[in-house]
Design an enzyme around this catalytic site. Sequence first.
Site, PDB file in Angstrom:
ATOM      1  N   GLY A   1      -0.125  13.445  71.626  1.00 42.89           N
ATOM      2  CA  GLY A   1       0.276  12.639  72.783  1.00 42.89           C
ATOM      3  C   GLY A   1       1.753  12.289  72.698  1.00 42.89           C
TER       4      GLY A   1
ATOM      5  N   HIS B   1       5.439   1.909  65.616  1.00 42.28           N
ATOM      6  CA  HIS B   1       5.667   2.743  64.427  1.00 42.28           C
ATOM      7  C   HIS B   1       7.100   2.653  63.920  1.00 42.28           C
ATOM      8  CE1 HIS B   1       1.980   4.895  63.797  1.00 42.28           C
ATOM      9  NE2 HIS B   1       1.995   5.551  64.941  1.00 42.28           N
TER      10      HIS B   1
ATOM     11  N   GLU C   1       5.647  15.834  61.538  1.00 35.61           N
ATOM     12  CA  GLU C   1       4.466  15.231  60.942  1.00 35.61           C
ATOM     13  C   GLU C   1       3.299  16.209  61.060  1.00 35.61           C
ATOM     14  OE1 GLU C   1       2.835  11.583  62.620  1.00 35.61           O
ATOM     15  OE2 GLU C   1       1.983  11.053  60.682  1.00 35.61           O
TER      16      GLU C   1
ATOM     17  N   HIS D   1       2.722   2.017  71.326  1.00 37.11           N
ATOM     18  CA  HIS D   1       2.194   2.574  70.073  1.00 37.11           C
ATOM     19  C   HIS D   1       3.336   3.168  69.247  1.00 37.11           C
ATOM     20  CE1 HIS D   1      -0.956   4.868  67.722  1.00 37.11           C
ATOM     21  NE2 HIS D   1       0.112   5.613  67.475  1.00 37.11           N
ATOM     22  N   GLU D   2       4.122   4.028  69.883  1.00 38.49           N
ATOM     23  CA  GLU D   2       5.188   4.714  69.146  1.00 38.49           C
ATOM     24  C   GLU D   2       6.276   3.735  68.717  1.00 38.49           C
ATOM     25  OE1 GLU D   2       4.326   7.539  68.228  1.00 38.49           O
ATOM     26  OE2 GLU D   2       2.722   7.822  69.688  1.00 38.49           O
TER      27      GLU D   2
ATOM     28  N   GLU E   1       6.369   9.503  66.745  1.00 40.23           N
ATOM     29  CA  GLU E   1       7.254   8.354  66.556  1.00 40.23           C
ATOM     30  C   GLU E   1       8.523   8.631  65.767  1.00 40.23           C
ATOM     31  OE1 GLU E   1       4.191   8.733  65.099  1.00 40.23           O
ATOM     32  OE2 GLU E   1       4.221   8.050  63.018  1.00 40.23           O
TER      33      GLU E   1
HETATM   34 ZN   LIG Z   1       0.603   6.793  65.834  1.00 40.22          ZN
END
Ligand SMILES: [Zn+2]
Length: 858
Positions: free
Chosen positions: A282, A322, A148, A318-319, A285
């Site tokens: 950090g 996703h 990404e 968070h991941e 995903e």
């Molecule tokens: Zn994200």
Amino acid sequence: MDFTHAFSIARLMQSRATTAILRGIMQKVSRLINSFTPEHYTLSITLNREARTFLGTVTIKGVTHLDDTLRVHAKDLAIETAQIDGREATWTQHENDELELTLDDMSAGKHIAVIGFSGTITDGMHGLYPCYFEHEGIKKELLATQFESHHAREVFPCIDEPEAKATFDVSLTTEQGVTVLGNMPALWQRVENGMQVTKFQTSPRMSSYLLAWVVGELHKKTAKTNSDVEVNVWATPAQSPESLDFALDIAVRTIEFFDDYFGVPYPLPKSDHVALPDFSSGAMENWGLITYREIALLADPKTTSISSKHYIAMVVAHELSHQWFGNLVTMKWWNNLWLNESFANLMEYIAVDALHPEWNIWLDYSSSETIMALRRDAIDGVQAVQTEVNHPDEISTLFDGAIVYAKGGRLLRMLEHYIGHESFRAGLQTYFKKYAYQNTEGDDLWSEFSAASSKDIAGFMNAWISQPGYPVVHIEESGLRQEQFFIGAHEQSNRLWPIPLEPSVPITPPLLETTLLNTNIQPGERLNVGDTAHFITHYPSDHLAALVEQLHTGSLEAIDRLQLLHEQTMLARGAVISSAELIPLLKAYQGETIESVWDIMALALGELKKFVETDKDAEANLRELSRYIAEREYERLGWAQKENEPETDTKLRATILSMTLYGESRDAVDSARSLYQTGIDFLDPELRALIISNQVRHFETPELISSLIELYRTTSSSDLQMDICAGITSTRSPETIQKLLLIMKDSSIVRSQDLFRWFVYLIRGRESRMATWQWMKDNWDWIEKTYAGDKSFDDFPRYAATGLVTQEQLDDYKVFFTPMQEIPALKRVIQLGISEIEARVELIERDSSAVHQALDDL
Ligand SMILES: [Zn+2]
């Protein structure tokens, strides 16, 4: 991706992008999917780690929409062969990453292209790159990928756009005996010609930016979810097995939570989580193979603080969100990046709150995400959450943590409150069912929420998503008035928002859609209760006095107290009130006991520091105020953890001690010193950074600095490294500052991914500010060579702008950065940087004497 903790968990990398390309003429992003739609890839790659090269063949089945030509993305790849439908094709590589295959007499329609290619493995943390670590004295490496936003094209020819979803059959040929991970489980693994070949199961339809592989020496812990998904947490052998446990537990329970919450089960048979020693952001995903920075995944029971564990839980959640938002359903194009990131930013809190209600995570939300969003979004020229992309390098500027993550998440939270939790969840569930394995735009989501809530959601949300900034609501004699809130100089604005007022007593109508609303608000009544809507309130002084009174009577919830103080600091920054008014207000908060509220008190105190830098007496007064406010909690909490104390007290202790140490309490300074003398290994991880900092600030010797640098270099704990960095950068010694600036470029000590952390601390320190600014200017060629092309490149102007405070520094910033505004990746951040410093210089000029007076009057 996760950038939410951008400056504590700073990021960076090297890049092959050259200045020439960066300064190149503006190119428009061309969308290759309009000329060729891929359906299936068969990809074989042989990795030669030692030679730093790879060799591959890709077979792409798809539909061309043009005659005679088939176009794909390829960057920094050498093309060896090309065939279409078994016939030799000719090829041309264009500057804008396009590889054009041509074949006479080929008509539009279904075709199969086979391309042989080779490439190099370089240290820039994108595409395919090595990660370095040391285990039992031996230097070792992993190979990993980061695709990404548009780096898959650096590893194989493909249509490298989120909308170009296809299925993938991948096989990797590697050295023998290493672990080889991909998005899907391995179908088989065998040895051929002395090499290890791993073939993975066919992937579902997915975007190229979500592919990933990790290869090397790894160990793992495994568990299963209640729906039989295998979850693995991996790390290099330099990390202990126990450090994998915390993330494993969180990952399993989070998948189970989302299975239920989204109403669509986790889409893949397994979920791998890998801690990489070198990592740009950090975490990332990648579908089924999430990669992390070590500090974002590994929790050593002995050296990891509670705050770090909370951070790990947030990043994992968070991941994992996703895996649905972003991976199962993907934005059509990068202008809708918020569909990925704003949602992940909100869902991480919803999930962690469900897993650990006792953490009171929404208070942390208000003291972190909300503040980031409100501060950045108040500067004129900031981008909207949904932004057009005109140049490939602008894609990276979309990842503005404060806007696309924090503000976008806050807007979605506002929506959740506006339509209610049940409608929100129902809308999400139909959205995932309807669009699984497809691509969407914002309006597709709004339609589902409209259907679930019977409200016009596109009409409500588009005003918030597509306009930059946010309103302040003034409570006036005639009623309520909205206007755009700014910090610093700005253009006149006529923007209006439909504001859900969320009042403490009913108001009709509940939305403020025009400039004025004729309604009577009494002193003591409040707006935006629960801090869920994206606006701030300006209470007149009698109203504010009534609210301060409620602080003492205990009728305000923690979230209300936090919000009230923070909104006042914003109003002071925006020149709506004087910064001097923060001083009596801070005093009124002295009886506070909740950690998140204390965070804001420390922050409000920090806001005042810039006014006293050049006045010794005023500074002494401010230090005294800090010590005074924290005194009661200092006595209650002391230095040592009590048995069975709540986690919030453990976290609060660090804030209280830092305020007391800033207050230069003799007792605190001496206590910290004796604790330091017991040895770093024995320090409470929650207080470690503070204690090191105290030692460096008050008792610095050359031996102390050398021993800390040596410990930094040799430890495998990134938590400890972070604390040493925070501590050592509080030095007052000009020689030490020069020494630290020197080691920042030495990658055998400071990993390139961690340089920003050093830069941020040093540029914000009063004694180190100018030297660091000078260092940045002197080393700009190196910085550009090393970081240009990466998402973190714009962090230099961004963080420099957070440190500079005088007119001369502002002028120098302008002289240095103005010519660089022609670089697309830096343009906006430089403009915002100038506005930010201008606002600070103006504020210091305007409020200093009033602040000194108020401190004198205490
Ligand atoms: Zn994200």
